[in-house]
Structure formats: C-alpha cells, structure tokens
Design a protein around this motif. Structure first.
Motif, PDB file in Angstrom:
ATOM      1  N   GLN A  51       0.954  -1.243   0.137  1.00  0.00           N
ATOM      2  CA  GLN A  51       0.095  -0.300  -0.116  1.00  0.00           C
ATOM      3  C   GLN A  51       1.088   1.088  -0.064  1.00  0.00           C
ATOM      4  N   PHE A  52       1.756   1.184   0.784  1.00  0.00           N
ATOM      5  CA  PHE A  52       2.570   2.299   0.799  1.00  0.00           C
ATOM      6  C   PHE A  52       3.413   2.666  -0.218  1.00  0.00           C
ATOM      7  N   ASP A  53       3.399   1.554  -1.068  1.00  0.00           N
ATOM      8  CA  ASP A  53       4.846   1.310  -2.377  1.00  0.00           C
ATOM      9  C   ASP A  53       3.362   1.886  -3.674  1.00  0.00           C
ATOM     10  N   LYS A  54       2.377   2.268  -3.551  1.00  0.00           N
ATOM     11  CA  LYS A  54       1.517   1.932  -4.221  1.00  0.00           C
ATOM     12  C   LYS A  54       0.529   3.512  -4.322  1.00  0.00           C
ATOM     13  N   LYS A  55       0.572   4.141  -2.924  1.00  0.00           N
ATOM     14  CA  LYS A  55      -0.244   5.518  -2.572  1.00  0.00           C
ATOM     15  C   LYS A  55       1.713   6.662  -3.186  1.00  0.00           C
ATOM     16  N   TRP A  56       2.379   5.875  -3.181  1.00  0.00           N
ATOM     17  CA  TRP A  56       3.717   7.071  -3.700  1.00  0.00           C
ATOM     18  C   TRP A  56       3.720   6.534  -4.986  1.00  0.00           C
ATOM     19  N   LYS A  57       3.764   5.798  -5.376  1.00  0.00           N
ATOM     20  CA  LYS A  57       3.522   5.043  -7.198  1.00  0.00           C
ATOM     21  C   LYS A  57       2.544   6.619  -7.576  1.00  0.00           C
ATOM     22  N   ILE A  58       1.363   6.566  -6.471  1.00  0.00           N
ATOM     23  CA  ILE A  58       0.334   7.105  -7.468  1.00  0.00           C
ATOM     24  C   ILE A  58       0.235   8.648  -8.152  1.00  0.00           C
ATOM     25  N   ASN A  59       1.536   9.009  -7.110  1.00  0.00           N
ATOM     26  CA  ASN A  59       1.814  10.731  -7.722  1.00  0.00           C
ATOM     27  C   ASN A  59       0.571  11.764  -7.412  1.00  0.00           C
ATOM     28  N   GLU A  60      -0.684  11.822  -6.213  1.00  0.00           N
ATOM     29  CA  GLU A  60      -1.322  12.608  -6.176  1.00  0.00           C
ATOM     30  C   GLU A  60      -1.081  14.132  -5.983  1.00  0.00           C
ATOM     31  N   THR A  61       0.335  14.399  -5.319  1.00  0.00           N
ATOM     32  CA  THR A  61       0.636  15.989  -5.458  1.00  0.00           C
ATOM     33  C   THR A  61       1.099  16.273  -5.972  1.00  0.00           C
ATOM     34  N   GLY A  62       1.873  15.664  -6.864  1.00  0.00           N
ATOM     35  CA  GLY A  62       3.123  15.734  -7.925  1.00  0.00           C
ATOM     36  C   GLY A  62       4.434  16.602  -7.171  1.00  0.00           C
ATOM     37  N   VAL A  63       4.311  16.227  -5.636  1.00  0.00           N
ATOM     38  CA  VAL A  63       5.756  16.334  -5.226  1.00  0.00           C
ATOM     39  C   VAL A  63       6.063  15.452  -5.321  1.00  0.00           C
ATOM     40  N   ARG A  64       6.203  14.109  -6.053  1.00  0.00           N
ATOM     41  CA  ARG A  64       6.793  13.105  -6.090  1.00  0.00           C
ATOM     42  C   ARG A  64       7.469  12.526  -7.721  1.00  0.00           C
ATOM     43  N   LYS A  65       6.940  13.880  -8.393  1.00  0.00           N
ATOM     44  CA  LYS A  65       6.748  13.641 -10.039  1.00  0.00           C
ATOM     45  C   LYS A  65       8.099  12.569 -10.587  1.00  0.00           C
ATOM     46  N   LYS A  66       9.612  13.617  -9.739  1.00  0.00           N
ATOM     47  CA  LYS A  66      10.574  12.504  -9.957  1.00  0.00           C
ATOM     48  C   LYS A  66      11.928  12.173  -8.755  1.00  0.00           C
ATOM     49  N   ALA A  67      10.727  11.598  -8.121  1.00  0.00           N
ATOM     50  CA  ALA A  67      11.639  10.924  -6.880  1.00  0.00           C
ATOM     51  C   ALA A  67      10.649   9.257  -6.575  1.00  0.00           C
ATOM     52  N   LEU A  89      13.992  18.752  -4.315  1.00  0.00           N
ATOM     53  CA  LEU A  89      14.304  18.609  -2.846  1.00  0.00           C
ATOM     54  C   LEU A  89      12.993  17.607  -2.364  1.00  0.00           C
ATOM     55  N   ILE A  90      13.157  16.916  -1.239  1.00  0.00           N
ATOM     56  CA  ILE A  90      11.846  16.440  -1.094  1.00  0.00           C
ATOM     57  C   ILE A  90      12.031  16.247   0.210  1.00  0.00           C
ATOM     58  N   SER A  91       9.951  16.600   0.376  1.00  0.00           N
ATOM     59  CA  SER A  91       9.930  16.357   1.924  1.00  0.00           C
ATOM     60  C   SER A  91       9.760  16.068   2.039  1.00  0.00           C
ATOM     61  N   PHE A  92      10.194  15.779   4.063  1.00  0.00           N
ATOM     62  CA  PHE A  92       9.235  14.994   4.611  1.00  0.00           C
ATOM     63  C   PHE A  92       8.238  14.111   4.728  1.00  0.00           C
ATOM     64  N   GLU A  93       6.383  15.541   4.490  1.00  0.00           N
ATOM     65  CA  GLU A  93       5.579  15.688   4.762  1.00  0.00           C
ATOM     66  C   GLU A  93       5.164  14.357   3.992  1.00  0.00           C
ATOM     67  N   PRO A  94       5.064  14.295   2.497  1.00  0.00           N
ATOM     68  CA  PRO A  94       4.364  13.141   2.263  1.00  0.00           C
ATOM     69  C   PRO A  94       4.389  11.745   2.458  1.00  0.00           C
ATOM     70  N   VAL A  95       5.487  11.164   2.642  1.00  0.00           N
ATOM     71  CA  VAL A  95       5.755   9.877   2.991  1.00  0.00           C
ATOM     72  C   VAL A  95       5.660   9.627   5.073  1.00  0.00           C
ATOM     73  N   LYS A  96       5.599  10.588   5.861  1.00  0.00           N
ATOM     74  CA  LYS A  96       4.467  10.862   7.078  1.00  0.00           C
ATOM     75  C   LYS A  96       3.506  10.588   6.757  1.00  0.00           C
ATOM     76  N   LYS A  97       2.616  11.577   6.051  1.00  0.00           N
ATOM     77  CA  LYS A  97       0.885  11.114   5.723  1.00  0.00           C
ATOM     78  C   LYS A  97       0.771   9.934   5.152  1.00  0.00           C
ATOM     79  N   ILE A  98       1.673   9.159   4.261  1.00  0.00           N
ATOM     80  CA  ILE A  98       1.002   8.283   3.711  1.00  0.00           C
ATOM     81  C   ILE A  98       1.137   6.662   4.826  1.00  0.00           C
ATOM     82  N   LEU A  99       2.438   6.840   5.648  1.00  0.00           N
ATOM     83  CA  LEU A  99       2.649   5.986   6.495  1.00  0.00           C
ATOM     84  C   LEU A  99       1.977   5.683   7.687  1.00  0.00           C
ATOM     85  N   ASN A 100       1.160   6.895   8.003  1.00  0.00           N
ATOM     86  CA  ASN A 100       0.174   7.511   9.038  1.00  0.00           C
ATOM     87  C   ASN A 100      -0.892   7.121   8.489  1.00  0.00           C
TER      88      ASN A 100
END
Length: 414
Positions: free
Chosen positions: A236-252, A268-279
């Motif tokens: 689920q973590f993998d797939k939520k990251w892959k979806i790229n809902e916010t555009g922040v992870r476009k090239k991450a 630059l990478i933000s801590f918040e998207p990772v924290k949000k998915i894991l939470n």
C-alpha cells in the motif's frame, strides 16, 4: 498425492496462478487450499525449513528430533491435521537478539510444525501477490536481493536523482494491524480455509518469559510467512507513493527493502508526504534514522555505502561496504586469529576464516568494492601470519602469500 485432474506440478501451478493474477488484478482466488496437503508441497516446505535450520519453538522440538522420529510420520501428521481441520498453531516463543546499536531486536520462533505449515501456505499464495507487487520493492521476494536494490539506487543516482531521503519504519513488523493486514489479504483471496490459517498464526499469541500474551498487531520477525505478510501490507505504501497525487513526487523514486527504504529525487524531498502515507497505514517513520541529504555527502543503505564521485567530468555513484560492515568483518577475523586461538592448527582456523571471508565477499561482489576487498584480504593475511608464526615458530617474513593461499588454502577474495 495429487489433487488436480491434470496431475499439475507445483511449479506449473505457481506459474498459472501468477499469470492469472497478473492478467486479472481484481480476481479473488478460491478453492486452492487442497494444495496445502499435497505431498510435493509439504516435502518442499520441510526441506526449506530444514535448510534454514534454527532452534525449536515452544515445544523445544528441533530438526534432529524430527529426523530421529521420522520425517514421513511428521509430515503425515501435518497433512492429516490440515486436511481435517484439526490443525492449531502453537504460540510463538519470543527471544531477543542484540543489534549493532546495543539495543535488542525481538524475534519470534515458531515451532517447526508451524514453520512447515506456513511455508506450505507461502508456496501456494506467494505467486498471486507477487504478480501485483511493485518493481521497486526488493526485500524477501523470489529472485530479488539487496544487490538488485543496490543496482536500482545507483541507476537513479546516475540519472541525476541526487537528493536522498534515507529512512526506515519504526518497529514495522510489530506495528502492522492484524485487521487491516487481513483486509489486504482478502483483496486477492476468498479461500476461507487459507484465510483462517493466516489469521490463526497472527492470533496464536506470544510466549515470553513463561507468560502468554496476545496482540492485535504485528507479524513476528522470524516467522516464515511474516516477510510475505509485511510485503502485502507495505505494498500500500508503494502504490500510494507511485500514484503521485500531489505532484511532489514527480521525479522521486522509491527503493524499498522490507521496512528499509530510500527515496531519490532530482528536486528537494519533503518529509511530509512520506509521513502522511505511513500515518494512513498506522505506521511511523523512524526519526532517529531518517536523513534528508545530498548524495555527494554519502549514505548507507542495506550494508552498502553510496556516494557521488566525479569521474571524467561526470558524477557517478560509487558503492563500497559500510564502515560498520568493515568493522564487523575485522572483528570476526580478530576473534578467529587472536591469542586465544594461537594453539589451534592454522589449517583448522583457515576453514572458519574462509567461511567468514567468502560470505562477506559474496555480499559485496559486483559492486566495485575492490579497494575494500583488498584491505580485508591484506588484513586477514597479516592476522593469519601471526597465527602461523606463533603455532609453528616460523619467522613472519618467511610466510609468503603463496604459502597462505596454496598450502593452507586461505581463500582469495580479490
């Protein structure tokens, strides 16, 4: 003892399941539990458990005990219990093993009977989930390894993704909620028999210091099926990251090995998207181990140290063993060649030293670690010379590399 009209082998069955699951991601599989008491499945399950060795669980029954009483009888008892529904798992024995940071890691030891039963289930259901896992997940999966993860990290670094989010998940194996894990399993399974077996292992309880307690979270580390279950949940973590809902992870790009992961990005990478998915999964990032950095400063992942270096006017990823790994292998060499072993014939010492060297070198082969390999080779040769000098009374300058490798049989890792 075949239960299919075409006399299908296990491998053929696994391939068919994988293809069906791949071509139909929404399909729920049912009526496959009869494979659990198939002779080939149980035999392979036993061989796998035996190969991995390990101590006995709460019943204190070990591999030697089972072989002395008869493996066929043992497997027939498991087959009978699973087939007629009388099988019940035993609690997991909780032990603790030391970590490199001085803390203790909890480990759950199931009985050998339960390990064989879990392996049988894993053989049957793993192809279905494998078909849906993401390519950037590498831990505890067939035909995947830390070296594959290492290659992926290098590929993204060389492609310009030089900003790194290096983290792992706090007590991941102990934090996965059972009810939400079972929801994920049920997305691909309608076979109530297999579902009940998995649920029974999760709810079997933990025996620690003579006290039995139960929990609604966790897949015990050490359980045969635990890595697969954790991958099912973390998918689920993998797939939520892959979806790229916010555009922040476009090239991450995420590279995950079980609960350890890195994210490599051009920006630059933000801590918040990772924290949000894991939470959202009731999991937390381990802040103690989390760093956001540039690859030119170097970082460790899975025992490898990655660092960008300049080579012919280009930046390129260099990979070496971590300082922690070098320290550990040197400590093992020191232990084997120290004063306490000066009385041991060098030929006997070499056998154990070769096991340490070969295992360590195999892990880092094909990673461009020749400098570290040579350092460990030279260090080991010097230590063995000390042993030979003390045991045989030969001057150290007369003990050649040729003698160490060709006469004593010291392995060459360079």
């Amino acid at each position: 003892m075949r239960h299919t009209s075409q006399q299908e082998t296990l491998h053929e069955f696994q391939v068919r399941l994988f293809k069906e699951a791949k071509s139909n991601p929404g399909k729920k599989f049912n009526n496959i539990h009869h494979w659990l008491w198939d002779e080939e499945v149980l035999t392979l399950a036993w061989e796998s458990v035996k190969k991995n060795k390990g101590v006995g669980g709460v019943d204190n029954l070990n591999i030697d005990d089972i072989e002395s009483h008869g493996v066929t009888k043992f497997l027939n008892n498991i087959r009978f219990e699973i087939k007629n529904g009388s099988y019940e798992p035993s609690p997991v024995k909780r032990v603790y093993i030391p970590k490199s940071n001085g803390r203790l890691r909890p480990l759950g030891i199931a009985t050998i009977k339960d390990r064989v039963a879990q392996t049988a289930v894993k053989l049957v259901i793993e192809p279905i989930f494998e078909a849906g896992f993401e390519e950037f997940s590498y831990g505890f999966r067939p035909d995947r390894s830390t070296k594959n993860a290492c290659t992926a990290v290098c590929r993204w670094l060389n492609a310009g993704c030089v900003n790194v989010f290096d983290a792992d998940i706090v007590s991941c194996f102990d934090s996965i909620p059972h009810n939400r894990l079972m929801e994920q399993v049920k997305r691909r399974f309608a076979d109530t028999y297999i579902l009940s077996l998995i649920d029974s292992w999760l709810c079997a309880g933990i025996l620690e210091k003579g006290k039995l307690h139960y929990t609604d979270k966790g897949t015990p580390q050490g359980g045969v099926i635990s890595p697969l279950l954790s991958n099912i949940y973390l998918d689920q973590f993998d797939k939520k990251w892959k979806i790229n809902e916010t555009g922040v992870r476009k090239k991450a790009h995420l590279v995950r090995y079980a609960d350890d992961f890195v994210i490599l990005s051009e920006g630059l990478i933000s801590f918040e998207p990772v924290k949000k998915i894991l939470n959202s999964l009731e999991l937390r990032v381990n802040r103690e181990k989390t760093r956001i950095l540039h690859a030119k400063n170097g970082f460790d992942f899975l025992g490898f140290h990655f660092k960008l270096i300049r080579q012919q006017d280009k930046q390129k990823a260099a990979v070496t063993p971590t300082s922690k790994s070098l320290k550990k292998v040197i400590e093992k060499i020191n232990e084997l060649t120290g004063e306490n072993n000066f009385h041991v014939p060098p030929e006997r010492l070499i056998i154990r030293i070769n096991q340490v060297l070969s295992s360590w070198a195999s892990y880092y082969s094909d990673t461009g670690s020749s400098g570290a390999m040579k350092h460990i080779q030279d260090y080991c040769e010097e230590c063995v010379r000390n042993c030979v000098q003390c045991y045989k009374g030969v001057p150290k300058n007369q003990i050649s590399d040729k003698y160490l490798h060709e006469e004593l049989g010291l392995v060459r890792i360079v």
